[in-house]
Design a protein around this motif. Structure first.
Motif, PDB file in Angstrom:
ATOM      1  N   ARG A   1       0.734  -1.254   0.048  1.00 56.41           N
ATOM      2  CA  ARG A   1       0.013   0.090   0.160  1.00 56.41           C
ATOM      3  C   ARG A   1       0.824   1.126  -0.052  1.00 56.41           C
ATOM      4  NH1 ARG A   1      -5.509  -1.508  -1.260  1.00 56.41           N
ATOM      5  NH2 ARG A   1      -5.827  -3.684  -0.235  1.00 56.41           N
TER       6      ARG A   1
ATOM      7  N   ARG B   1       0.800   3.998  -2.903  1.00 59.50           N
ATOM      8  CA  ARG B   1       0.502   5.366  -2.591  1.00 59.50           C
ATOM      9  C   ARG B   1       1.792   6.384  -2.862  1.00 59.50           C
ATOM     10  NH1 ARG B   1      -1.690   3.430   2.383  1.00 59.50           N
ATOM     11  NH2 ARG B   1       0.272   3.933   3.739  1.00 59.50           N
TER      12      ARG B   1
ATOM     13  N   ARG C   1       1.751   6.778  -6.792  1.00 61.94           N
ATOM     14  CA  ARG C   1       0.715   8.072  -7.246  1.00 61.94           C
ATOM     15  C   ARG C   1       1.293   9.397  -6.725  1.00 61.94           C
ATOM     16  NH1 ARG C   1      -5.667   7.609  -7.650  1.00 61.94           N
ATOM     17  NH2 ARG C   1      -5.783   9.819  -8.399  1.00 61.94           N
TER      18      ARG C   1
ATOM     19  N   VAL D   1      -6.285  -3.228  -5.502  1.00 61.93           N
ATOM     20  CA  VAL D   1      -5.140  -2.470  -5.244  1.00 61.93           C
ATOM     21  C   VAL D   1      -5.336  -1.226  -6.559  1.00 61.93           C
ATOM     22  CG1 VAL D   1      -2.693  -2.242  -5.576  1.00 61.93           C
ATOM     23  CG2 VAL D   1      -3.804  -3.935  -4.268  1.00 61.93           C
TER      24      VAL D   1
ATOM     25  N   GLU E   1      -7.786   1.766  -6.101  1.00 67.41           N
ATOM     26  CA  GLU E   1      -7.464   2.727  -5.315  1.00 67.41           C
ATOM     27  C   GLU E   1      -6.320   3.767  -5.863  1.00 67.41           C
ATOM     28  OE1 GLU E   1      -5.801   1.258  -1.650  1.00 67.41           O
ATOM     29  OE2 GLU E   1      -7.502   0.098  -1.158  1.00 67.41           O
TER      30      GLU E   1
ATOM     31  N   ARG F   1     -16.439  -0.091  -7.703  1.00 64.59           N
ATOM     32  CA  ARG F   1     -17.132   0.038  -6.371  1.00 64.59           C
ATOM     33  C   ARG F   1     -18.624  -0.428  -6.505  1.00 64.59           C
ATOM     34  NH1 ARG F   1     -13.895   5.050  -6.933  1.00 64.59           N
ATOM     35  NH2 ARG F   1     -12.117   4.744  -6.049  1.00 64.59           N
TER      36      ARG F   1
ATOM     37  N   ASP G   1     -13.988  -8.988   1.551  1.00 61.82           N
ATOM     38  CA  ASP G   1     -13.911  -7.701   2.337  1.00 61.82           C
ATOM     39  C   ASP G   1     -14.239  -7.923   3.910  1.00 61.82           C
ATOM     40  OD1 ASP G   1     -16.575  -8.017   2.174  1.00 61.82           O
ATOM     41  OD2 ASP G   1     -16.546  -6.555   0.586  1.00 61.82           O
TER      42      ASP G   1
END
Length: 629
Positions: A490, A494, A497, A516, A519, A542, A561
């Protein structure tokens, strides 16, 4: 205790190293101390047996046999070492250089090496002696010619691994010269096994040279080596057996010493390599939707990458295997696009083909392959490398994507030095700044370390820094989080990005994990059986009810989830992906799809516009409102 400490505490290593050092000392000092005396003839002491004055007796000119044996150490070892080193250099060039010259050169040199190895060693040596005449130079040349192919085969095997590595692929993409590829990327990574083989081969070379001298085609009087002493002493072996003891024992001891030392080093290297696994190769760019028969989105003025009708094929046992078929994609400047799909769906093969990094033997065809203002299908050589300088690559396995023989900072500095001609000192400062930008602590110290000294997360950050340091307009990330745990993955995503937001670069990132990608990306391309089956805006992920292709829905449903029922079995996709070597007609997903009809099994659907804002290739989309283009 470290592996190196264990090596130098092993009894065989100690004994062989002592013997090698002893022979080395004798080679240096014996001619200085006893050279004149070993040449002095004594008519009154001809063919004497062992005595206190002459421990091994004398020869037919009254010369001390022990002193001659000791003095002969220099020529014997010197010729063996010289011949072995020349053979090693020639073998490394013949076997290793083709790794940076392309597949055709590799195949040609491979055939040469195989033919060379087929000649009997002794026959080749005698042929050289007949052509050039007996002498020291002839013996050395004959040994070089007989030893070179074995070194070439070793170098070829080792270099082929480096040739298929991600770090060499990245060097090619950066435009690093072939000379530098060979000296900085290939040679350092094959050096240790070659050095070990040199050590082992010195003993064999010593025996071969002694044999040639014994047969009369090697060293000639007045010079002498151990083989020549054996030849001279053999004539009187029945009257004075000690005449051959000295040179015979010297040849055996030296051969055993070098061989044992080489075997110890080889065992040490095998111990270091035990349990090490390499990553697979997989770099390069692969975009979003494009125009053409697949029905991809048409290009727009801000289109950065346009691919139309891309197909990739590899030679197989029963014909060509096509893991990628007629893919058409586009990606716009500043856009972040994901590529999802199971293993074998064609994600990495597509990206490698676009970046001109396909494996040797691959056949790549495309109607259009445009990056910026350049059509890559029309470019070759330096022009192609220049066009690709605007592409940065983040490979899947950071340990194999970084050159293990170069410090991390030096590898990052290759980019500004190669692409912009920046001076070494400034390039090193740029490398440290790039590591600092991706939040690597103490970047100056980390720049001076080798890849294995960094954690997996740090190595992946270093790859992101390397992809950014060249200021690219497009970054390709091929499953960059596969080898990382969830938390680190993660963070890496991040960071990727954040860096792209900072620089304005477009990104194409592939992953098995569609969550992944959801996001990170603005849209996701779903690939199956070598084709793009859906191009979906990330917000549709989503709300699975908005997804049109059954495969995309199955991928999303297979992700558990926090709301998943822990008592219910996990959702799976029944069946297996199709074999690229034996493709079925029609839609690739038909065999696993509950909605498949005869049409699905006979005709390939094209990508068509869908009301969720993307495109879908399905004859029976689950949301029926399809916009036909």
């Amino acid at each position: 205790m470290t592996a190196r400490a264990r090596l130098f505490r092993a009894p065989m290593t100690i004994a062989s190293l002592v013997l090698v050092c002893l022979f080395g000392i004798l080679a240096v000092v014996a001619p200085i101390l006893w050279g004149e005396e070993a040449l002095t003839a004594r008519p009154t002491e001809l063919l004497q047996g062992p005595s206190a004055e002459h421990l091994l007796g004398t020869d037919n000119l009254g010369r001390d046999l022990l002193l001659r044996t000791l003095v002969a150490t220099r020529l014997s070892l010197g010729l063996a070492v010289l011949a072995t080193l020349l053979a090693a250099v020639a073998g490394v060039l013949v076997g290793g250089l083709p790794a940076v010259l392309g597949g055709r050169v590799q195949r040609t040199f491979g055939a040469v090496i195989n033919t060379w190895l087929a000649f009997p060693v002794l026959l080749l040596a005698m042929l050289v002696a007949i052509l050039l005449g007996a002498g020291t130079t002839t013996a050395v040349l004959a040994l070089v010619l007989t030893m070179t192919p074995s070194f070439a085969r070793l170098a070829q095997t080792l270099a082929s691994r480096v040739g298929g590595s991600e770090y060499l692929a990245a060097a090619r993409m950066l435009g690093v010269s072939r000379r530098r590829q060979f000296t900085r990327y290939v040679l350092p990574n094959i050096a240790e096994p070659v050095i070990v083989n040199v050590t082992i081969s010195i003993g064999g070379g010593l025996l071969a040279l002694s044999s040639l001298s014994f047969l009369g085609v090697g060293v000639q009087p007045p010079d002498y080596d151990w083989g020549r002493l054996l030849k001279d002493g053999f004539a009187q072996v029945y009257n004075s057996p000690t005449a051959v003891i000295g040179p015979a024992v010297a040849v055996v001891l030296a051969g055993v010493a070098f061989g044992a030392l080489g075997e110890s080093l080889a065992g040490h290297l095998r111990g270091q390599d035990h349990g090490h696994t390499g990553g697979r190769r997989g770099p390069a760019p692969g975009p979003g939707p494009g125009s053409g028969p697949d029905g991809g989105q048409p290009s727009t003025p801000d289109t950065l990458l346009e691919v139309d009708g891309l197909s990739v094929a590899f030679p197989g046992e029963h014909g060509w295997v096509r893991p990628v078929r007629d893919v058409s994609l586009t990606i716009r400047a500043g856009e972040i696009v994901g590529v999802a799909g199971e293993s074998g769906s064609g994600k990495s093969v597509t990206m490698m083909a676009i970046a001109q990094l396909s494996a040797p033997g691959a056949e790549v065809a495309a109607r259009t392959l445009r990056f910026g203002d350049e059509d890559l299908t029309l470019l070759r050589g330096r022009a192609l490398r220049g066009a690709l300088t605007g592409v940065g690559v983040v490979f899947q396995d950071s340990l194999t994507a970084l050159n293990p023989a170069m410090r991390v900072g030096a590898q990052l500095a290759e980019v500004p030095r190669t692409q912009r001609g920046v001076a070494r000192r400034q390039a090193n400062r740029d490398a440290v700044a790039a590591l600092d930008a991706v939040a690597i602590p103490d970047p100056a110290r980390r720049a001076g370390q080798f890849p294995h000294e960094l954690s997996g997360g740090m190595r992946q950050r270093a790859l992101i820094a390397m992809s950014q340091i060249g200021r690219p307009s497009l970054i390709i990330a091929d499953e960059p989080t596969t080898a990382l745990d969830v938390t680190v993955a993660r963070r890496v995503m991040r960071l990727l990005r954040r860096e792209c937001d900072r620089t304005g670069a477009a990104v194409l990132v592939s992953s098995h994990d569609i969550a992944v990608l959801g996001e990170l990306c603005q849209r996701v391309l779903v690939m199956y059986a070598g084709r793009v089956v859906e191009d979906v805006p990330v917000d549709a992920l989503r709300d699975p009810a908005r997804l049109a292709h059954p495969y995309t829905r199955a991928l999303v449903a297979a992700l558990p989830d926090l709301d998943s029922d822990r008592d219910a079995p996990l959702a799976t996709i029944p069946g297996e992906p199709p074999d690229p070597a034996d493709p079925a007609p029609g839609c690739g997903f038909a065999a696993r799809c509950a909605l498949a009809t005869d049409r699905c099994r006979a005709e390939v659907p094209e990508l068509t516009g869908h009301r969720h804002g993307g495109r879908v290739a399905c004859w029976h989309p689950q949301d029926r409102e399809v916009v036909r283009s």
